[in-house]
Design an enzyme around this catalytic site. Structure first.
Site, PDB file in Angstrom:
ATOM      1  N   GLY A  11       0.837  -1.208   0.000  1.00 11.77           N
ATOM      2  CA  GLY A  11       0.000   0.000   0.000  1.00 11.77           C
ATOM      3  C   GLY A  11       0.869   1.255   0.000  1.00 11.77           C
ATOM      4  O   GLY A  11       1.835   1.335   0.752  1.00 11.77           O
ATOM      5  N   ARG A  72       1.031  -5.131  -5.104  1.00 12.57           N
ATOM      6  CA  ARG A  72       1.198  -6.287  -4.205  1.00 12.57           C
ATOM      7  C   ARG A  72       1.376  -7.475  -5.149  1.00 12.57           C
ATOM      8  O   ARG A  72       0.442  -7.840  -5.852  1.00 12.57           O
ATOM      9  CB  ARG A  72      -0.037  -6.472  -3.330  1.00 12.57           C
ATOM     10  CG  ARG A  72      -0.357  -5.254  -2.431  1.00 12.57           C
ATOM     11  CD  ARG A  72      -1.444  -5.613  -1.427  1.00 12.57           C
ATOM     12  NE  ARG A  72      -2.144  -4.438  -0.902  1.00 12.57           N
ATOM     13  CZ  ARG A  72      -1.764  -3.743   0.167  1.00 12.57           C
ATOM     14  NH1 ARG A  72      -0.675  -4.055   0.811  1.00 12.57           N
ATOM     15  NH2 ARG A  72      -2.487  -2.710   0.590  1.00 12.57           N
ATOM     16  N   ASP A 103       5.376  -4.568   6.250  1.00 13.49           N
ATOM     17  CA  ASP A 103       5.901  -5.897   6.606  1.00 13.49           C
ATOM     18  C   ASP A 103       5.839  -6.898   5.451  1.00 13.49           C
ATOM     19  O   ASP A 103       6.703  -7.765   5.332  1.00 13.49           O
ATOM     20  CB  ASP A 103       5.253  -6.444   7.889  1.00 13.49           C
ATOM     21  CG  ASP A 103       3.740  -6.438   7.842  1.00 13.49           C
ATOM     22  OD1 ASP A 103       3.174  -5.970   6.830  1.00 13.49           O
ATOM     23  OD2 ASP A 103       3.122  -6.901   8.820  1.00 13.49           O
ATOM     24  N   THR A 126       4.379   2.838   5.424  1.00 15.71           N
ATOM     25  CA  THR A 126       2.986   2.373   5.543  1.00 15.71           C
ATOM     26  C   THR A 126       2.240   3.321   6.484  1.00 15.71           C
ATOM     27  O   THR A 126       2.817   3.782   7.474  1.00 15.71           O
ATOM     28  CB  THR A 126       2.879   0.931   6.102  1.00 15.71           C
ATOM     29  OG1 THR A 126       1.517   0.684   6.511  1.00 15.71           O
ATOM     30  CG2 THR A 126       3.776   0.684   7.306  1.00 15.71           C
ATOM     31  N   ASP A 128       0.040   2.464   8.478  1.00 15.21           N
ATOM     32  CA  ASP A 128      -0.482   1.716   9.634  1.00 15.21           C
ATOM     33  C   ASP A 128       0.333   1.870  10.930  1.00 15.21           C
ATOM     34  O   ASP A 128      -0.164   1.555  12.005  1.00 15.21           O
ATOM     35  CB  ASP A 128      -0.566   0.217   9.304  1.00 15.21           C
ATOM     36  CG  ASP A 128      -1.525  -0.061   8.156  1.00 15.21           C
ATOM     37  OD1 ASP A 128      -2.340   0.824   7.830  1.00 15.21           O
ATOM     38  OD2 ASP A 128      -1.449  -1.163   7.574  1.00 15.21           O
ATOM     39  N   ASP A 130       2.604  -0.033  12.021  1.00 13.27           N
ATOM     40  CA  ASP A 130       2.600  -1.350  12.675  1.00 13.27           C
ATOM     41  C   ASP A 130       3.938  -2.077  12.526  1.00 13.27           C
ATOM     42  O   ASP A 130       3.985  -3.297  12.592  1.00 13.27           O
ATOM     43  CB  ASP A 130       1.466  -2.211  12.091  1.00 13.27           C
ATOM     44  CG  ASP A 130       1.593  -2.394  10.585  1.00 13.27           C
ATOM     45  OD1 ASP A 130       2.419  -1.690   9.958  1.00 13.27           O
ATOM     46  OD2 ASP A 130       0.883  -3.243  10.032  1.00 13.27           O
ATOM     47  N   ARG A 172      -5.395  -1.817   9.093  1.00 12.95           N
ATOM     48  CA  ARG A 172      -5.336  -3.283   8.971  1.00 12.95           C
ATOM     49  C   ARG A 172      -5.515  -3.933  10.330  1.00 12.95           C
ATOM     50  O   ARG A 172      -6.619  -3.944  10.848  1.00 12.95           O
ATOM     51  CB  ARG A 172      -4.038  -3.724   8.299  1.00 12.95           C
ATOM     52  CG  ARG A 172      -4.213  -5.027   7.541  1.00 12.95           C
ATOM     53  CD  ARG A 172      -2.911  -5.569   7.040  1.00 12.95           C
ATOM     54  NE  ARG A 172      -2.308  -4.741   6.029  1.00 12.95           N
ATOM     55  CZ  ARG A 172      -2.455  -4.928   4.722  1.00 12.95           C
ATOM     56  NH1 ARG A 172      -3.206  -5.903   4.286  1.00 12.95           N
ATOM     57  NH2 ARG A 172      -1.864  -4.144   3.860  1.00 12.95           N
TER      58      ARG A 172
HETATM   59  O1  F6P Z   1      -1.458  -1.255   4.836  1.00 10.49           O
HETATM   60  C1  F6P Z   1      -2.002  -0.064   4.446  1.00 10.49           C
HETATM   61  C2  F6P Z   1      -3.485  -0.172   4.225  1.00 10.49           C
HETATM   62  O2  F6P Z   1      -3.960   1.080   3.813  1.00 10.49           O
HETATM   63  C3  F6P Z   1      -4.287  -0.702   5.410  1.00 10.49           C
HETATM   64  O3  F6P Z   1      -4.514   0.283   6.381  1.00 10.49           O
HETATM   65  C4  F6P Z   1      -5.514  -1.223   4.726  1.00 10.49           C
HETATM   66  O4  F6P Z   1      -6.105  -2.270   5.470  1.00 10.49           O
HETATM   67  C5  F6P Z   1      -4.996  -1.747   3.426  1.00 10.49           C
HETATM   68  O5  F6P Z   1      -3.760  -1.092   3.196  1.00 10.49           O
HETATM   69  C6  F6P Z   1      -5.894  -1.528   2.232  1.00 10.49           C
HETATM   70  O6  F6P Z   1      -5.317  -2.140   1.136  1.00 10.49           O
HETATM   71  P1  F6P Z   1      -5.787  -1.901  -0.377  1.00 10.49           P
HETATM   72  O7  F6P Z   1      -5.331  -0.550  -0.804  1.00 10.49           O
HETATM   73  O8  F6P Z   1      -5.127  -2.981  -1.152  1.00 10.49           O
HETATM   74  O9  F6P Z   1      -7.283  -1.978  -0.373  1.00 10.49           O
END
Ligand code: F6P
Length: 324
Positions: A11, A72, A103, A126, A128, A130, A172
């Site tokens: 992300g 991803r 991660d 990120t 998050d 985390d 997340r």
């Molecule tokens: O890891 C970053 C994040 O924005 C999280 O907070 C969220 O759960 C996820 O990515 C969303 O992913 P995507 O953009 O693939 O929907």
């Protein structure tokens, strides 16, 4: 080491561009050739690799997103995919990597290093927050401020109509965004994946709060065991059974991922980017450059991936005390 490459993966997060800029300019400053890999691991596999110059990163420090794009990659999870990526790096003479991501990105980087031995250092990108091994991740501060701005606006309309609002934020499996925008936004409750959500307790407190407050804001972190904000709102509403009270849900979603990075994110990104390149030159690998208690620190990927960064105790206590 003469030639290294940088990529962003997973992300996107505001500040990734500032990090790319720092990696590119530090490399050139130190006499290295620097290449950019577009679309993360997918781009590595497909040979989407281009030389970068100092001017390639002009005028990007203030921009959200990532000029290198992100993805991803399913393919990189396979041995065949990683072998293809290795062949592309060899064909381009790449001897070291800077991986900007979370991660998932570091898990890929670690496996890749263990299989093929190309040195790699990560930068924590990120929203998050985390990642173990850095007090803050690149993008977190911007995301919190974006969520906070939204909560301030929601508060105006919540107060005007005496409504109870459930605001869902990202993260997340981490409640960091929720607790920080909850504290900053004066939320009455914050629900996070790290602690069990006691719906009965929330209902009881909301009933109590009605004596002194006509509207309330409840911040819900995605990923909690009681479900998303819509599901939690229904559960609370059913238990409160108050026909006069209106309940609303706002899911902030991907707006939290965009926008101009804050000063804090730009500085953090620049520090981590520079440290990653310096680390590679010093012979470090399989680790992340983060900032802990104000100092740059290199933490093994193993720890970044496997150790958790718990919420500090006073976050949740603060919300409980300050919301009365
Ligand atoms: O890891 C970053 C994040 O924005 C999280 O907070 C969220 O759960 C996820 O990515 C969303 O992913 P995507 O953009 O693939 O929907």
């Amino acid at each position: 080491m003469k030639r290294i490459a940088v990529y962003t993966s997973g992300g996107d997060a505001p500040g990734m561009n500032a990090c790319i800029r720092a990696v590119v300019r530090t490399s050139i400053f130190k006499g290295l050739e620097i290449y950019g890999i577009s679309y993360g691991y997918d781009g590595m596999i497909n040979g989407n690799i281009k030389k970068m110059q100092s001017h390639s990163v002009s005028n990007i420090i203030q921009r959200g997103g990532t000029i290198l794009k992100s993805a991803r990659s399913e393919q990189f999870m396979t041995k065949e995919g990683r072998k293809k990526a290795y062949d592309q790096l060899r064909a381009n003479g790449i001897e070291g990597l800077v991986a900007i991501g979370g991660d998932g990105t570091f898990t890929g980087a670690k496996v890749f290093f263990e299989e093929f031995g190309i040195p790699v250092i990560g930068c924590p990108g990120t929203i998050d927050n985390d990642i173990y091994g850095t007090d803050y991740t690149i993008g977190f501060d911007t995301a919190v401020n974006t969520a906070l701005e939204a909560i301030d606006k929601i508060r105006d309309t919540a107060a005007a109509h005496d409504r109870i609002f459930f605001v869902e934020v990202m993260g997340r499996d981490s409640g960091y965004i929720a607790v920080e925008c909850g504290i900053g936004g004066g939320a009455e409750f914050v629900m996070v994946p790290e602690t069990e959500t006691d719906i009965k307790k929330v209902v009881k407190s909301l009933k109590n709060l009605r004596k002194t407050k006509s509207s309330s804001i409840i911040v819900v972190a995605e990923g909690g065991e009681e479900g998303n904000a819509d599901q939690i709102m229904e559960k609370v509403k059913n238990k409160i059974q108050d026909e006069d009270k209106e309940f609303k849900v706002t899911t902030l979603g991907h707006i939290q991922r965009g926008g101009n990075p804050t000063a804090r994110d730009r500085v953090l990104a620049s520090r981590c980017g520079m440290a990653a390149v310096e680390g590679l030159i010093d012979g470090k690998s399989n680790c992340m450059a983060g900032v802990v208690s104000g100092e740059v620190l290199y933490t093994p990927f193993d720890d970044c991936i496997n150790k958790t960064k718990p919420l500090t105790g006073d976050h949740l206590k603060l919300i409980e005390i300050l919301s009365i």
